[in-house]
Design a protein around this motif. Structure first.
Motif: not given
Ligand code: AMP
Ligand code: GLY
Length: 434
Positions: A387-412
Protein backbone atom coordinates in the motif's frame (compact mmCIF):
# COMPACT_ATOMS: atom_id res chain seq x y z
CA UNK A 1 -15.22 8.20 -22.84
CA UNK A 2 -14.23 4.62 -22.05
CA UNK A 3 -10.70 4.19 -20.81
CA UNK A 4 -8.42 1.17 -20.46
CA UNK A 5 -5.50 1.53 -18.06
CA UNK A 6 -2.67 -1.03 -18.06
CA UNK A 7 -0.89 -2.03 -14.86
CA UNK A 8 -1.49 -3.25 -11.33
CA UNK A 9 0.57 -1.12 -8.94
CA UNK A 10 0.17 1.90 -6.72
CA UNK A 11 0.83 4.12 -9.72
CA UNK A 12 -2.15 2.61 -11.51
CA UNK A 13 -4.44 2.95 -8.50
CA UNK A 14 -3.45 6.62 -8.32
CA UNK A 15 -4.16 7.02 -12.06
CA UNK A 16 -7.51 5.26 -11.65
CA UNK A 17 -8.39 7.44 -8.64
CA UNK A 18 -7.65 10.61 -10.59
CA UNK A 19 -9.27 9.39 -13.83
CA UNK A 20 -12.53 8.47 -12.11
CA UNK A 21 -12.77 11.99 -10.62
CA UNK A 22 -13.14 13.36 -14.15
CA UNK A 23 -16.59 13.93 -15.65
CA UNK A 24 -15.02 12.93 -18.98
CA UNK A 25 -14.63 9.32 -17.82
CA UNK A 26 -17.61 7.08 -18.47
CA UNK A 27 -16.17 3.61 -17.79
CA UNK A 28 -12.69 2.78 -16.59
CA UNK A 29 -11.20 -0.68 -17.08
CA UNK A 30 -7.87 -1.73 -15.57
CA UNK A 31 -5.81 -4.69 -16.81
CA UNK A 32 -5.06 -6.42 -14.55
CA UNK A 33 -5.47 -3.93 -11.65
CA UNK A 34 -5.53 -4.64 -7.89
CA UNK A 35 -8.05 -4.50 -5.03
CA UNK A 36 -7.87 -0.70 -5.02
CA UNK A 37 -8.73 -0.33 -8.70
CA UNK A 38 -11.43 -3.01 -8.35
CA UNK A 39 -13.26 -0.73 -5.92
CA UNK A 40 -13.49 2.19 -8.37
CA UNK A 41 -13.20 0.61 -11.82
CA UNK A 42 -13.61 -2.73 -13.60
CA UNK A 43 -10.57 -4.98 -13.44
CA UNK A 44 -9.97 -7.21 -16.46
CA UNK A 45 -7.97 -10.39 -15.83
CA UNK A 46 -5.57 -9.71 -18.70
CA UNK A 47 -1.80 -9.37 -18.40
CA UNK A 48 -0.50 -6.05 -19.70
CA UNK A 49 1.81 -7.78 -22.17
CA UNK A 50 -0.97 -9.85 -23.71
CA UNK A 51 -1.61 -7.52 -26.66
CA UNK A 52 -4.08 -9.78 -28.43
CA UNK A 53 -6.39 -10.08 -25.46
CA UNK A 54 -6.01 -6.36 -24.79
CA UNK A 55 -7.12 -5.72 -28.38
CA UNK A 56 -10.20 -7.89 -27.80
CA UNK A 57 -10.98 -5.88 -24.67
CA UNK A 58 -10.56 -2.60 -26.57
CA UNK A 59 -13.12 -3.82 -29.12
CA UNK A 60 -15.53 -5.35 -26.64
CA UNK A 61 -15.62 -2.36 -24.28
CA UNK A 62 -15.48 0.32 -26.98
CA UNK A 63 -12.33 1.82 -25.49
CA UNK A 64 -11.53 5.37 -26.63
CA UNK A 65 -8.35 5.95 -24.63
CA UNK A 66 -5.58 3.51 -23.70
CA UNK A 67 -3.24 4.61 -20.90
CA UNK A 68 -0.11 2.53 -20.32
CA UNK A 69 1.28 2.48 -16.75
CA UNK A 70 4.39 0.25 -16.74
CA UNK A 71 7.39 0.24 -19.07
CA UNK A 72 7.35 -3.35 -20.24
CA UNK A 73 4.43 -3.17 -22.70
CA UNK A 74 5.85 0.12 -24.04
CA UNK A 75 9.28 -1.38 -24.68
CA UNK A 76 7.57 -4.40 -26.27
CA UNK A 77 5.71 -2.05 -28.61
CA UNK A 78 2.11 -1.91 -27.36
CA UNK A 79 1.61 1.45 -29.06
CA UNK A 80 3.01 0.17 -32.37
CA UNK A 81 0.80 -2.94 -32.09
CA UNK A 82 -2.34 -0.80 -32.04
CA UNK A 83 -1.30 1.99 -34.40
CA UNK A 84 -0.25 -0.52 -37.06
CA UNK A 85 -3.81 -1.84 -37.31
CA UNK A 86 -6.42 0.03 -39.29
CA UNK A 87 -9.15 -1.21 -36.91
CA UNK A 88 -7.62 0.82 -34.05
CA UNK A 89 -7.03 4.02 -35.97
CA UNK A 90 -9.31 5.96 -33.64
CA UNK A 91 -7.85 4.62 -30.39
CA UNK A 92 -6.14 7.37 -28.40
CA UNK A 93 -2.98 6.14 -26.68
CA UNK A 94 -0.86 7.64 -23.91
CA UNK A 95 2.56 6.00 -23.98
CA UNK A 96 5.46 6.19 -26.45
CA UNK A 97 6.14 3.73 -29.27
CA UNK A 98 8.95 1.18 -29.01
CA UNK A 99 11.43 3.65 -30.53
CA UNK A 100 10.63 6.26 -27.86
CA UNK A 101 10.53 3.70 -25.04
CA UNK A 102 14.19 2.91 -25.77
CA UNK A 103 14.92 5.90 -23.55
CA UNK A 104 14.19 3.43 -20.75
CA UNK A 105 14.54 0.09 -22.54
CA UNK A 106 18.18 0.60 -23.51
CA UNK A 107 20.63 2.45 -21.28
CA UNK A 108 23.13 2.37 -24.15
CA UNK A 109 20.59 4.13 -26.39
CA UNK A 110 19.72 6.71 -23.73
CA UNK A 111 23.36 7.50 -22.95
CA UNK A 112 24.21 7.90 -26.65
CA UNK A 113 21.10 10.03 -27.07
CA UNK A 114 22.19 12.34 -24.23
CA UNK A 115 25.75 12.54 -25.53
CA UNK A 116 24.43 13.37 -29.05
CA UNK A 117 22.24 16.18 -27.76
CA UNK A 118 24.57 17.66 -25.17
CA UNK A 119 22.33 16.72 -22.24
CA UNK A 120 24.28 16.74 -18.96
CA UNK A 121 24.85 13.18 -17.69
CA UNK A 122 27.66 11.02 -16.30
CA UNK A 123 30.46 10.20 -18.76
CA UNK A 124 30.09 6.61 -19.94
CA UNK A 125 31.15 3.86 -22.31
CA UNK A 126 29.37 0.69 -23.41
CA UNK A 127 30.93 -2.77 -23.67
CA UNK A 128 29.84 -6.22 -24.90
CA UNK A 129 31.28 -9.74 -24.48
CA UNK A 130 33.37 -9.08 -27.62
CA UNK A 131 34.93 -5.98 -26.06
CA UNK A 132 35.26 -7.41 -22.52
CA UNK A 133 39.04 -7.02 -22.37
CA UNK A 134 38.76 -3.37 -23.42
CA UNK A 135 36.15 -2.93 -20.71
CA UNK A 136 38.43 -4.48 -18.08
CA UNK A 137 41.27 -2.17 -19.19
CA UNK A 138 38.89 0.80 -19.07
CA UNK A 139 38.08 -0.04 -15.44
CA UNK A 140 41.79 0.11 -14.49
CA UNK A 141 41.89 3.89 -14.71
CA UNK A 142 38.26 4.64 -13.81
CA UNK A 143 37.63 6.70 -10.67
CA UNK A 144 35.88 4.89 -7.79
CA UNK A 145 33.11 4.01 -7.17
CA UNK A 146 32.22 2.68 -10.61
CA UNK A 147 28.66 2.41 -11.86
CA UNK A 148 27.80 -0.60 -14.06
CA UNK A 149 24.42 -0.78 -15.75
CA UNK A 150 22.80 -3.62 -17.66
CA UNK A 151 21.62 -2.14 -20.95
CA UNK A 152 18.10 -3.60 -20.95
CA UNK A 153 15.17 -3.83 -18.53
CA UNK A 154 16.19 -5.71 -15.39
CA UNK A 155 13.24 -5.07 -13.06
CA UNK A 156 15.07 -2.22 -11.32
CA UNK A 157 18.03 -4.48 -10.37
CA UNK A 158 20.39 -3.81 -13.26
CA UNK A 159 22.53 -1.10 -11.65
CA UNK A 160 25.59 -2.11 -9.60
CA UNK A 161 27.75 0.45 -7.83
CA UNK A 162 31.17 -1.14 -7.33
CA UNK A 163 33.38 0.23 -4.58
CA UNK A 164 36.57 -1.44 -5.85
CA UNK A 165 38.05 -2.08 -9.31
CA UNK A 166 38.17 -5.77 -8.51
CA UNK A 167 34.43 -5.85 -7.75
CA UNK A 168 33.75 -3.84 -10.90
CA UNK A 169 35.77 -6.30 -13.01
CA UNK A 170 33.98 -9.33 -11.53
CA UNK A 171 30.60 -7.64 -12.05
CA UNK A 172 31.43 -6.79 -15.64
CA UNK A 173 32.36 -10.43 -16.34
CA UNK A 174 29.24 -11.69 -14.54
CA UNK A 175 27.06 -9.45 -16.64
CA UNK A 176 28.69 -9.94 -20.03
CA UNK A 177 29.94 -13.52 -19.86
CA UNK A 178 27.64 -15.19 -17.31
CA UNK A 179 24.53 -13.24 -18.36
CA UNK A 180 23.84 -12.08 -14.79
CA UNK A 181 20.76 -10.21 -16.02
CA UNK A 182 20.08 -12.44 -19.02
CA UNK A 183 19.61 -10.70 -22.34
CA UNK A 184 19.46 -7.33 -20.51
CA UNK A 185 23.19 -7.48 -19.72
CA UNK A 186 24.37 -8.38 -23.24
CA UNK A 187 25.64 -4.80 -23.24
CA UNK A 188 26.90 -3.00 -20.14
CA UNK A 189 27.23 0.74 -19.65
CA UNK A 190 30.11 1.74 -17.38
CA UNK A 191 29.73 5.22 -16.04
CA UNK A 192 31.09 7.84 -13.73
CA UNK A 193 29.54 8.03 -10.25
CA UNK A 194 27.59 11.25 -9.73
CA UNK A 195 27.42 12.93 -6.33
CA UNK A 196 24.57 15.03 -5.00
CA UNK A 197 20.91 14.62 -4.08
CA UNK A 198 18.49 12.77 -6.34
CA UNK A 199 15.07 13.89 -7.45
CA UNK A 200 12.71 13.12 -10.28
CA UNK A 201 11.03 15.40 -12.78
CA UNK A 202 8.09 14.24 -14.88
CA UNK A 203 7.18 15.54 -18.31
CA UNK A 204 3.94 14.91 -20.16
CA UNK A 205 4.30 15.49 -23.90
CA UNK A 206 2.18 15.09 -27.01
CA UNK A 207 5.29 15.10 -29.20
CA UNK A 208 5.21 18.86 -29.72
CA UNK A 209 4.22 20.70 -26.57
CA UNK A 210 4.77 19.59 -23.01
CA UNK A 211 3.83 20.13 -19.36
CA UNK A 212 6.24 19.67 -16.49
CA UNK A 213 4.39 17.89 -13.68
CA UNK A 214 5.30 18.35 -10.01
CA UNK A 215 8.73 16.98 -9.15
CA UNK A 216 9.22 14.33 -6.45
CA UNK A 217 11.84 12.62 -4.35
CA UNK A 218 11.81 8.86 -3.98
CA UNK A 219 13.26 6.75 -1.14
CA UNK A 220 14.73 3.64 -2.74
CA UNK A 221 16.49 1.78 0.06
CA UNK A 222 14.61 -0.52 2.43
CA UNK A 223 16.20 0.88 5.59
CA UNK A 224 15.96 4.19 7.40
CA UNK A 225 18.75 6.64 6.64
CA UNK A 226 18.98 5.12 3.13
CA UNK A 227 20.52 1.84 4.20
CA UNK A 228 20.14 -1.75 3.00
CA UNK A 229 19.12 -3.09 -0.39
CA UNK A 230 17.27 -1.17 -3.09
CA UNK A 231 13.52 -1.56 -3.45
CA UNK A 232 10.96 -0.33 -5.95
CA UNK A 233 10.51 2.72 -3.69
CA UNK A 234 9.58 3.07 -0.01
CA UNK A 235 8.09 6.55 -0.13
CA UNK A 236 7.94 9.84 -1.96
CA UNK A 237 7.67 13.57 -1.32
CA UNK A 238 6.39 16.33 -3.61
CA UNK A 239 7.32 19.16 -3.97
CA UNK A 240 11.05 18.79 -3.32
CA UNK A 241 12.11 21.84 -1.30
CA UNK A 242 15.60 22.19 -2.78
CA UNK A 243 14.17 22.15 -6.32
CA UNK A 244 13.54 25.87 -6.36
CA UNK A 245 12.53 27.97 -9.34
CA UNK A 246 16.09 28.54 -10.46
CA UNK A 247 16.97 24.85 -10.33
CA UNK A 248 13.79 23.81 -12.16
CA UNK A 249 14.45 26.45 -14.83
CA UNK A 250 17.87 24.86 -15.39
CA UNK A 251 16.25 21.44 -15.66
CA UNK A 252 13.84 22.74 -18.28
CA UNK A 253 16.50 24.54 -20.27
CA UNK A 254 19.38 22.07 -20.16
CA UNK A 255 17.44 18.80 -20.00
CA UNK A 256 13.71 18.86 -20.81
CA UNK A 257 13.88 20.97 -23.98
CA UNK A 258 17.00 19.32 -25.43
CA UNK A 259 15.43 15.92 -24.73
CA UNK A 260 12.20 16.77 -26.56
CA UNK A 261 14.08 18.51 -29.39
CA UNK A 262 16.41 15.52 -29.65
CA UNK A 263 13.50 13.09 -29.93
CA UNK A 264 11.94 15.23 -32.65
CA UNK A 265 15.11 15.59 -34.69
CA UNK A 266 15.60 11.82 -34.52
CA UNK A 267 12.12 11.27 -35.92
CA UNK A 268 10.66 9.88 -32.71
CA UNK A 269 7.11 11.13 -32.14
CA UNK A 270 7.00 10.71 -28.37
CA UNK A 271 3.53 10.70 -26.81
CA UNK A 272 3.41 10.07 -23.08
CA UNK A 273 5.42 10.53 -19.92
CA UNK A 274 9.14 11.03 -19.56
CA UNK A 275 10.37 10.45 -16.03
CA UNK A 276 13.77 12.05 -15.64
CA UNK A 277 15.86 10.78 -12.73
CA UNK A 278 18.21 13.61 -11.80
CA UNK A 279 21.20 14.27 -9.61
CA UNK A 280 21.41 17.77 -8.18
CA UNK A 281 25.14 18.48 -7.84
CA UNK A 282 25.35 21.84 -6.05
CA UNK A 283 22.55 23.32 -8.12
CA UNK A 284 23.50 21.71 -11.44
CA UNK A 285 21.19 18.95 -12.69
CA UNK A 286 22.53 15.77 -14.37
CA UNK A 287 20.42 12.99 -15.84
CA UNK A 288 20.84 9.63 -14.10
CA UNK A 289 18.26 7.90 -16.23
CA UNK A 290 15.10 8.28 -18.27
CA UNK A 291 11.97 6.21 -17.84
CA UNK A 292 9.18 6.06 -20.39
CA UNK A 293 6.44 6.14 -17.74
CA UNK A 294 5.56 7.73 -14.41
CA UNK A 295 7.38 6.69 -11.22
CA UNK A 296 6.00 4.49 -8.51
CA UNK A 297 5.57 5.62 -5.69
CA UNK A 298 6.23 9.15 -7.03
CA UNK A 299 2.87 9.14 -8.86
CA UNK A 300 1.07 8.62 -5.56
CA UNK A 301 2.60 11.91 -4.31
CA UNK A 302 2.39 13.82 -7.60
CA UNK A 303 -1.21 13.17 -8.72
CA UNK A 304 -2.89 14.33 -5.48
CA UNK A 305 -1.23 17.72 -6.06
CA UNK A 306 -2.62 18.13 -9.58
CA UNK A 307 -5.89 20.04 -9.62
CA UNK A 308 -6.53 19.91 -13.37
CA UNK A 309 -8.74 17.30 -15.00
CA UNK A 310 -6.44 14.33 -15.55
CA UNK A 311 -8.53 12.80 -18.34
CA UNK A 312 -8.51 16.13 -20.19
CA UNK A 313 -4.71 16.20 -19.96
CA UNK A 314 -4.30 12.57 -21.04
CA UNK A 315 -6.73 12.94 -23.92
CA UNK A 316 -5.05 16.14 -25.14
CA UNK A 317 -1.69 14.35 -24.95
CA UNK A 318 -2.94 11.50 -27.12
CA UNK A 319 -4.64 13.89 -29.56
CA UNK A 320 -1.71 16.29 -29.91
CA UNK A 321 -3.56 19.25 -28.38
CA UNK A 322 -1.74 19.54 -25.07
CA UNK A 323 -0.97 23.23 -25.75
CA UNK A 324 -4.69 23.94 -25.27
CA UNK A 325 -4.71 22.58 -21.71
CA UNK A 326 -3.62 24.22 -18.51
CA UNK A 327 -1.97 22.47 -15.60
CA UNK A 328 -2.90 23.64 -12.12
CA UNK A 329 -0.90 22.40 -9.17
CA UNK A 330 -1.98 22.74 -5.55
CA UNK A 331 0.30 24.37 -3.01
CA UNK A 332 0.15 21.57 -0.46
CA UNK A 333 2.92 19.06 0.18
CA UNK A 334 2.29 15.36 -0.40
CA UNK A 335 4.13 12.67 1.53
CA UNK A 336 3.69 9.00 0.60
CA UNK A 337 4.72 6.17 2.91
CA UNK A 338 4.83 2.70 1.37
CA UNK A 339 3.84 -0.33 3.45
CA UNK A 340 5.76 -3.41 2.36
CA UNK A 341 5.60 -7.13 3.12
CA UNK A 342 7.93 -8.68 5.73
CA UNK A 343 11.14 -9.85 4.04
CA UNK A 344 10.78 -7.51 1.05
CA UNK A 345 12.84 -6.82 -1.11
CA UNK A 346 13.95 -10.42 -0.52
CA UNK A 347 11.46 -13.27 -0.23
CA UNK A 348 8.10 -12.46 1.29
CA UNK A 349 4.70 -14.02 1.76
CA UNK A 350 1.50 -13.11 0.00
CA UNK A 351 -2.09 -13.60 1.10
CA UNK A 352 -1.90 -11.80 4.48
CA UNK A 353 -5.19 -10.20 5.43
CA UNK A 354 -5.07 -6.39 5.63
CA UNK A 355 -7.01 -4.60 8.35
CA UNK A 356 -7.65 -0.91 9.04
CA UNK A 357 -8.43 0.05 5.45
CA UNK A 358 -11.10 2.65 4.89
CA UNK A 359 -11.93 3.03 8.56
CA UNK A 360 -12.30 6.70 9.41
CA UNK A 361 -9.62 7.75 6.94
CA UNK A 362 -9.06 11.49 7.44
CA UNK A 363 -9.89 13.71 4.48
CA UNK A 364 -6.24 14.55 3.74
CA UNK A 365 -5.23 10.88 3.48
CA UNK A 366 -5.51 8.61 0.45
CA UNK A 367 -4.52 4.98 0.65
CA UNK A 368 -3.40 3.68 -2.74
CA UNK A 369 -3.25 -0.06 -3.24
CA UNK A 370 -0.15 -1.59 -4.82
CA UNK A 371 0.23 -5.35 -4.22
CA UNK A 372 -3.28 -6.19 -3.01
CA UNK A 373 -5.98 -8.62 -4.05
CA UNK A 374 -9.70 -8.66 -3.24
CA UNK A 375 -10.53 -12.17 -2.06
CA UNK A 376 -13.86 -13.36 -0.62
CA UNK A 377 -14.76 -9.91 0.64
CA UNK A 378 -11.34 -9.40 2.22
CA UNK A 379 -8.28 -7.55 0.99
CA UNK A 380 -5.05 -9.55 1.15
CA UNK A 381 -1.43 -8.78 0.34
CA UNK A 382 -0.35 -9.80 -3.15
CA UNK A 383 3.09 -8.25 -3.65
CA UNK A 384 6.15 -6.77 -1.96
CA UNK A 385 4.94 -3.20 -1.98
CA UNK A 386 1.43 -3.49 -0.58
CA UNK A 387 0.00 0.00 0.00
CA UNK A 388 1.06 3.62 -0.50
CA UNK A 389 -0.34 6.02 2.08
CA UNK A 390 -0.38 9.62 0.88
CA UNK A 391 -1.07 12.62 3.09
CA UNK A 392 -1.50 16.21 1.95
CA UNK A 393 -0.50 18.94 4.37
CA UNK A 394 0.26 22.63 4.49
CA UNK A 395 3.88 21.86 5.28
CA UNK A 396 6.27 18.97 4.85
CA UNK A 397 6.14 18.44 8.59
CA UNK A 398 2.36 18.12 8.84
CA UNK A 399 2.15 15.93 5.73
CA UNK A 400 4.92 13.69 7.04
CA UNK A 401 3.26 13.28 10.42
CA UNK A 402 -0.15 12.52 8.88
CA UNK A 403 1.25 9.98 6.42
CA UNK A 404 3.16 8.17 9.17
CA UNK A 405 0.19 8.17 11.51
CA UNK A 406 -2.11 6.72 8.85
CA UNK A 407 0.53 4.14 7.89
CA UNK A 408 0.61 2.96 11.50
CA UNK A 409 -3.15 2.34 11.65
CA UNK A 410 -3.20 -0.18 8.78
CA UNK A 411 -2.07 -3.67 9.62
CA UNK A 412 -1.07 -6.99 8.10
CA UNK A 413 1.32 -9.68 9.32
CA UNK A 414 4.92 -8.67 8.61
CA UNK A 415 4.15 -5.04 7.72
CA UNK A 416 7.20 -2.76 7.46
CA UNK A 417 7.55 0.90 6.55
CA UNK A 418 10.22 3.58 6.76
CA UNK A 419 9.72 6.16 9.50
CA UNK A 420 12.03 8.73 7.93
CA UNK A 421 10.32 9.56 4.62
CA UNK A 422 10.90 13.28 4.00
CA UNK A 423 12.99 13.77 7.14
CA UNK A 424 16.14 14.57 5.16
CA UNK A 425 14.27 17.36 3.37
CA UNK A 426 13.29 19.24 6.52
CA UNK A 427 16.60 21.14 6.48
CA UNK A 428 15.64 22.74 3.15
CA UNK A 429 12.17 23.91 4.09
CA UNK A 430 12.93 27.19 5.86
CA UNK A 431 12.16 30.04 3.45
CA UNK A 432 13.23 27.95 0.50
CA UNK A 433 9.88 27.87 -1.27
CA UNK A 434 6.46 29.26 -0.79
P1 AMP B 1 18.51 3.31 -12.10
O1 AMP B 1 18.09 1.86 -12.14
O2 AMP B 1 19.18 3.80 -13.34
O3 AMP B 1 17.42 4.16 -11.52
O4 AMP B 1 19.62 3.40 -10.97
C1 AMP B 1 19.33 3.03 -9.66
C2 AMP B 1 20.00 3.96 -8.72
O5 AMP B 1 21.42 3.85 -8.85
C3 AMP B 1 19.70 5.43 -8.97
O6 AMP B 1 18.51 5.84 -8.42
C4 AMP B 1 20.90 6.07 -8.30
O7 AMP B 1 20.69 6.13 -6.90
C5 AMP B 1 22.00 5.11 -8.57
N1 AMP B 1 22.78 5.55 -9.73
C6 AMP B 1 22.59 5.22 -11.03
N2 AMP B 1 23.51 5.83 -11.81
C7 AMP B 1 24.30 6.55 -10.99
C8 AMP B 1 25.42 7.40 -11.20
N3 AMP B 1 25.96 7.58 -12.41
N4 AMP B 1 25.96 7.99 -10.13
C9 AMP B 1 25.46 7.79 -8.90
N5 AMP B 1 24.42 7.00 -8.62
C10 AMP B 1 23.84 6.38 -9.66
N1 GLY C 1 10.37 4.87 -8.02
C1 GLY C 1 11.24 4.59 -9.08
C2 GLY C 1 10.62 4.12 -10.31
O1 GLY C 1 9.42 4.16 -10.51
O2 GLY C 1 11.37 3.67 -11.17
Amino acid sequence: MNILLLGSGGREHAFAWKITQSPLCRCLFVAPGNAGTAAIATNLPIGYNDFERLAEAVREHHIDLLVVGPEEPLVRGVRDYFTNQEAFRHLLIVGPDAAGAQLEGSKDFSKRFMHRHGIPTAASRTFTAETLSEGLTYLETHALPIVLKADGLAAGKGVIIAETRNEAGETLKDMLVHAKFGEASRKVVIEQFLRGIELSVFVLTDGTSYKILPEAKDYKRIGEGDTGPNTGGMGAVSPVPFADEEFLAKVEQTIVRPTLDGLRTEGIHYVGFIFIGLMNDHGTPYVIEYNARMGDPETEAVLPRIESDWVALLTATARGTLHEESLTIGSQTAVTTVLVAGGYPGEYEKGQEISGLGENTPENITVFHAGTLAQDGRVVTNGGRVLAVTALGDSLETARAASQEAAATINFAGKQFRKDIGKDLMQFTVNSYQ
